[in-house]
Design a protein around this motif. Structure first.
Motif, PDB file in Angstrom:
ATOM      1  N   LEU A  12      26.340  -5.604 -44.146  1.00  0.00           N
ATOM      2  CA  LEU A  12      26.120  -4.200 -43.867  1.00  0.00           C
ATOM      3  C   LEU A  12      25.973  -4.026 -42.375  1.00  0.00           C
ATOM      4  CD1 LEU A  12      23.595  -3.371 -46.696  1.00  0.00           C
ATOM      5  CD2 LEU A  12      25.987  -2.719 -46.578  1.00  0.00           C
ATOM      6  N   ALA A  13      26.592  -2.997 -41.846  1.00  0.00           N
ATOM      7  CA  ALA A  13      26.542  -2.788 -40.405  1.00  0.00           C
ATOM      8  C   ALA A  13      25.606  -1.648 -40.082  1.00  0.00           C
ATOM      9  CB  ALA A  13      27.927  -2.471 -39.864  1.00  0.00           C
ATOM     10  N   VAL A  14      24.789  -1.853 -39.076  1.00  0.00           N
ATOM     11  CA  VAL A  14      23.864  -0.824 -38.656  1.00  0.00           C
ATOM     12  C   VAL A  14      23.900  -0.739 -37.150  1.00  0.00           C
ATOM     13  CG1 VAL A  14      22.340  -1.245 -40.615  1.00  0.00           C
ATOM     14  CG2 VAL A  14      21.870  -2.358 -38.469  1.00  0.00           C
ATOM     15  N   ALA A  15      23.470   0.392 -36.640  1.00  0.00           N
ATOM     16  CA  ALA A  15      23.362   0.550 -35.197  1.00  0.00           C
ATOM     17  C   ALA A  15      21.951   0.940 -34.863  1.00  0.00           C
ATOM     18  CB  ALA A  15      24.318   1.631 -34.707  1.00  0.00           C
ATOM     19  N   LEU A  32      46.772   3.456 -20.156  1.00  0.00           N
ATOM     20  CA  LEU A  32      45.545   3.459 -19.377  1.00  0.00           C
ATOM     21  C   LEU A  32      44.651   2.310 -19.820  1.00  0.00           C
ATOM     22  CD1 LEU A  32      44.744   7.284 -19.326  1.00  0.00           C
ATOM     23  CD2 LEU A  32      45.532   5.879 -17.429  1.00  0.00           C
ATOM     24  N   ALA A  33      44.185   1.522 -18.862  1.00  0.00           N
ATOM     25  CA  ALA A  33      43.353   0.359 -19.183  1.00  0.00           C
ATOM     26  C   ALA A  33      42.041   0.793 -19.818  1.00  0.00           C
ATOM     27  CB  ALA A  33      43.090  -0.459 -17.927  1.00  0.00           C
ATOM     28  N   LEU A  34      41.609   0.041 -20.835  1.00  0.00           N
ATOM     29  CA  LEU A  34      40.343   0.293 -21.520  1.00  0.00           C
ATOM     30  C   LEU A  34      39.560  -1.019 -21.590  1.00  0.00           C
ATOM     31  CD1 LEU A  34      38.352   1.944 -23.289  1.00  0.00           C
ATOM     32  CD2 LEU A  34      39.780   1.338 -25.266  1.00  0.00           C
ATOM     33  N   ALA A  35      38.411  -1.056 -20.942  1.00  0.00           N
ATOM     34  CA  ALA A  35      37.504  -2.201 -21.021  1.00  0.00           C
ATOM     35  C   ALA A  35      36.490  -1.892 -22.122  1.00  0.00           C
ATOM     36  CB  ALA A  35      36.802  -2.423 -19.689  1.00  0.00           C
ATOM     37  N   LEU A  36      36.574  -2.625 -23.221  1.00  0.00           N
ATOM     38  CA  LEU A  36      35.767  -2.347 -24.408  1.00  0.00           C
ATOM     39  C   LEU A  36      34.805  -3.498 -24.665  1.00  0.00           C
ATOM     40  CD1 LEU A  36      35.104  -0.746 -26.991  1.00  0.00           C
ATOM     41  CD2 LEU A  36      37.090  -1.840 -28.068  1.00  0.00           C
ATOM     42  N   ALA A  37      33.513  -3.195 -24.744  1.00  0.00           N
ATOM     43  CA  ALA A  37      32.493  -4.216 -24.999  1.00  0.00           C
ATOM     44  C   ALA A  37      31.775  -3.909 -26.309  1.00  0.00           C
ATOM     45  CB  ALA A  37      31.487  -4.263 -23.862  1.00  0.00           C
ATOM     46  N   PHE A  38      31.512  -4.961 -27.083  1.00  0.00           N
ATOM     47  CA  PHE A  38      30.706  -4.866 -28.296  1.00  0.00           C
ATOM     48  C   PHE A  38      29.380  -5.575 -28.046  1.00  0.00           C
ATOM     49  CE2 PHE A  38      34.941  -4.282 -29.941  1.00  0.00           C
ATOM     50  CZ  PHE A  38      34.809  -3.512 -31.085  1.00  0.00           C
ATOM     51  N   ASN A  39      28.288  -4.940 -28.447  1.00  0.00           N
ATOM     52  CA  ASN A  39      26.980  -5.575 -28.473  1.00  0.00           C
ATOM     53  C   ASN A  39      26.566  -5.695 -29.934  1.00  0.00           C
ATOM     54  OD1 ASN A  39      26.574  -5.769 -25.635  1.00  0.00           O
ATOM     55  ND2 ASN A  39      26.008  -3.605 -25.577  1.00  0.00           N
ATOM     56  N   VAL A  40      26.506  -6.916 -30.448  1.00  0.00           N
ATOM     57  CA  VAL A  40      26.252  -7.137 -31.870  1.00  0.00           C
ATOM     58  C   VAL A  40      24.857  -7.714 -32.057  1.00  0.00           C
ATOM     59  CG1 VAL A  40      27.079  -8.249 -33.980  1.00  0.00           C
ATOM     60  CG2 VAL A  40      28.709  -7.572 -32.205  1.00  0.00           C
ATOM     61  N   ILE A  49      26.306  -2.353 -32.329  1.00  0.00           N
ATOM     62  CA  ILE A  49      26.323  -2.429 -33.784  1.00  0.00           C
ATOM     63  C   ILE A  49      25.476  -3.606 -34.233  1.00  0.00           C
ATOM     64  CG2 ILE A  49      28.421  -3.845 -33.865  1.00  0.00           C
ATOM     65  CD1 ILE A  49      29.246  -2.202 -36.374  1.00  0.00           C
ATOM     66  N   GLY A  50      24.826  -3.474 -35.383  1.00  0.00           N
ATOM     67  CA  GLY A  50      24.015  -4.548 -35.925  1.00  0.00           C
ATOM     68  C   GLY A  50      24.479  -4.905 -37.331  1.00  0.00           C
TER      69      GLY A  50
END
Length: 256
Positions: free
Chosen positions: A29-32, A97-105, A253-254
């Motif tokens: 299950l994903a939570v934020a 267009l460049a997109l720098a995408l970061a995930f914090n899990v 996201i958690g």
């Protein structure tokens, strides 16, 4: 015309905080974490100890990120790379267009949100003109190509970063990026959470007025018209910031 894909349908729902707390410890299950919650329980090292500890406190107020369909274009390429813009076979970089995408899990526990190391995050999306790689479709055939696909593994802080382009659009869907997070338990069991990221309509309008996106015309679908977005996409909106020719966005996201 792009064919209608039967499995491109919304799944999952938003759970209440009470439901989230009741199921803490279940996998998949994903939570934020609510704003501030993650930083409040970030692991800290206590002097004289080797192991990180967490700031004590009640379970964080969390909102479940809705799972959304994987869609028809996922291919497990096992392509470990941070910059996914190029076609590996030729090195040609997709324009856009460049997109720098970061995930914090994070892993959500009764004690709070803890950075989750070792989670594999795959992302994939179409190019500026609405074309996916390694797919056969009535309007294109890119089988064998692997542009705009790749995965990264989260570091000790739960972070994984990608360099890609702002995605284009295709008929029948709002603008989106697919992602899948896979974790492996000590038993060896693998769990995954799959969903999609979206962009604000006003930002899409600004991007699609520029080349190469403008070659596609102005028939892109707004978020509210997309049945998948209405299944919880407002909880999956990126808020990219533009600096020069590059967009930067972070998604927290958690996993419970």
């Amino acid at each position: 015309m792009r064919a209608v894909i039967d499995d491109d349908a919304p799944v999952g729902r938003i759970l209440s905080r009470r439901e989230v707390i009741a199921i803490l410890g279940a996998s998949g299950l994903a939570v934020a974490c609510a704003p501030g919650a993650l930083s409040a329980v970030t692991p800290t090292t206590v002097p004289g100890t080797a192991a990180p500890t967490t700031v004590p406190g009640a379970a964080p107020a969390c909102v479940v990120r809705p799972a959304l369909t994987e869609g028809p274009y996922f291919v497990d390429e096992k392509l470990n790379r941070s910059d996914i813009r190029s076609e590996p076979a030729t090195g040609a970089v997709k324009p856009g267009l460049a997109l720098a995408l970061a995930f914090n899990v994070a892993r959500v526990t009764a004690a709070g949100c803890l950075a989750l190391q070792g989670a594999q995050i795959d992302i994939w999306h179409c190019d500026a003109l609405g074309v996916y790689s390694d797919a056969a479709d009535p309007s294109f055939n890119t089988k064998g190509q692997r542009f705009l696909r790749g995965y990264q593994v989260t570091d000790a802080s739960g972070r994984a970063t990608f360099t890609t382009i702002y995605p284009g659009w295709y008929q029948g869907r709002a603008v989106h990026i697919h992602f899948k997070i896979r974790t492996t338990a000590a038993s060896g069991a693998v769990s995954d959470f799959t969903s999609q990221l979206f962009f604000d309509d006003s930002e899409n309008a600004r991007v699609f007025a520029q080349s190469p996106y403008s070659q596609k015309g102005s028939g892109w679908m707004k978020n509210a018209q997309d049945g998948i977005y209405t299944g919880g996409g407002d909880k999956l909106l990126l808020k990219p910031v533009q600096s020069g020719g590059t967009y930067t966005a972070t998604f927290d996201i958690g996993l419970a």
